[in-house]
Design an enzyme around this catalytic site. Sequence first.
Site: not given
Length: 449
Positions: A128, A167-168, A381
């Site tokens: 992350k 993305g996030d 993803s």
Amino acid sequence: MLTNEYLKRVYEGVEKRDGHEPEFLQAVREVFESLELVIDKHPEWEENSLLERFVEPERVVEFRVPWVDDNGKVQVNRGYRVQFNSAIGPYKGGLRFHPSVNLSVIKFLGFEQILKNSLTTLPMGGGKGGSDFDPKGKSDGEVMRFCQSFMTELYRHIGQFTDTPAGDIGVGAREIGYMFGQYKRIVDRFEGGVLTGKGIPYGGSLARTQATGFGVCYFSVEALKHLRNDSYEGKTVIVSGSGNVAQYCAQKVTAFGGKVVAMSDSKGYVYDPNGINLDVLFDIKQRRRARISVYADEVPGSEYHEGCKNIWNVKCDIAHPCASQNEMDAEGAQALVDNGCMAVFEGANMPLTPEAIEIVKSNGLLYSPGKASNAGGVATSGLEMSQNSIRMSWSFDEVDEKLHGIMKNIYKACYDASVECGRPGDLMLGANVAGFLKVANAMLAQGVV
Ligand code: NDP
């Protein structure tokens, strides 16, 4: 409470080293509490110091991100990438741009990601990253210059076989586009699989945008049917947040016959007894990038309330927290219980505090942790990377069907593991144990690395 000596010892070690990282500690503790039920069957974990290795990221990168704002002033943000575990595949996990980002937040997200990716059954390790940069209120030019500077450092740490971000919060198609462009320019290579969530014209997957929210509902449908012989039909639903996950979760809830009566952003929430009008909401959030309060100005019969945490006071049958970590505390959970809510299925990562989870579970509500019910995003993803590898694009329906199958399998894996642990229907326990076992076996097979 941890009772197993090995788990206790490792957890105390984490507390000593990383005591200043509360979100990371919270995530580790939850997983360790689940492992209590299986650890006696696995003496090889302690023999190989497996848990000591599991809680330590393989690599942490922290870097300066300088960029120039529209007034010509130099701004400096901090960038992160935590490459947590690559036992079952290249690191994979999103990038978050939000002022609250710090190492603790990125480590907790990376740690959760290891187990989530394992549950998808696709070959993806956990990682992350992100920055304390706030894209809100910035011009497109400022966002582009930030993304280019961010990638100018990050590019050396990522690659389709090493680490593949997505993305996030605060990172959508616009930001991924700018970062992909800069990566391509630096490495002089069109390496589609290095980032996911790309735009459709340059290697993105149809249904990736919808995947996390849709996946939450596919998972919930399985749980409702199997554990309660019930469905969304006629149910009143709260979906907190109003970003990517919340929008498509609300859309699918509505398609399945539920009525979404409340949604939020970080400032407050709207209540619409007639059911949230999603065309209006999508226009406000996707096109105008405006506050959710605008909804109440434009839709007769709806109300805006300041304070996003109060959303849990709205009466509902099913709650989907889809905003951010620790957005529901004990008070919020108790309000749901008092109002007769039957289920909480998470769309965000770790949106319930430990106290809220305890209240929800002890009152017999169905509950699923984000690492299981929001895994549809990263799973898709993975499907985007598969399409990039074979240089093909699948139709929306093909991807959606695969996503649906994956979410059904994740539900089954969680349920089966809960049965093996002697707690049928405890999906949090099931998710942690099923996700961990696969990673643990891979780590053991690969020796001390
Ligand atoms: P977005 O940036 O699209 O939306 C985030 C939403 O949550 C916004 O409505 C935002 O409000 C609100 N929000 C953000 N921070 C807070 C806070 N501290 N308190 C209350 N509300 C807040 O992000 P996503 O929808 O992509 O992500 C939402 C959650 O889902 C996160 O936990 C993320 O990690 C998780 N997730 C996302 C995946 C994805 O594919 N995007 C995959 C799996 C999990 P405002 O606009 O006012 O800031």
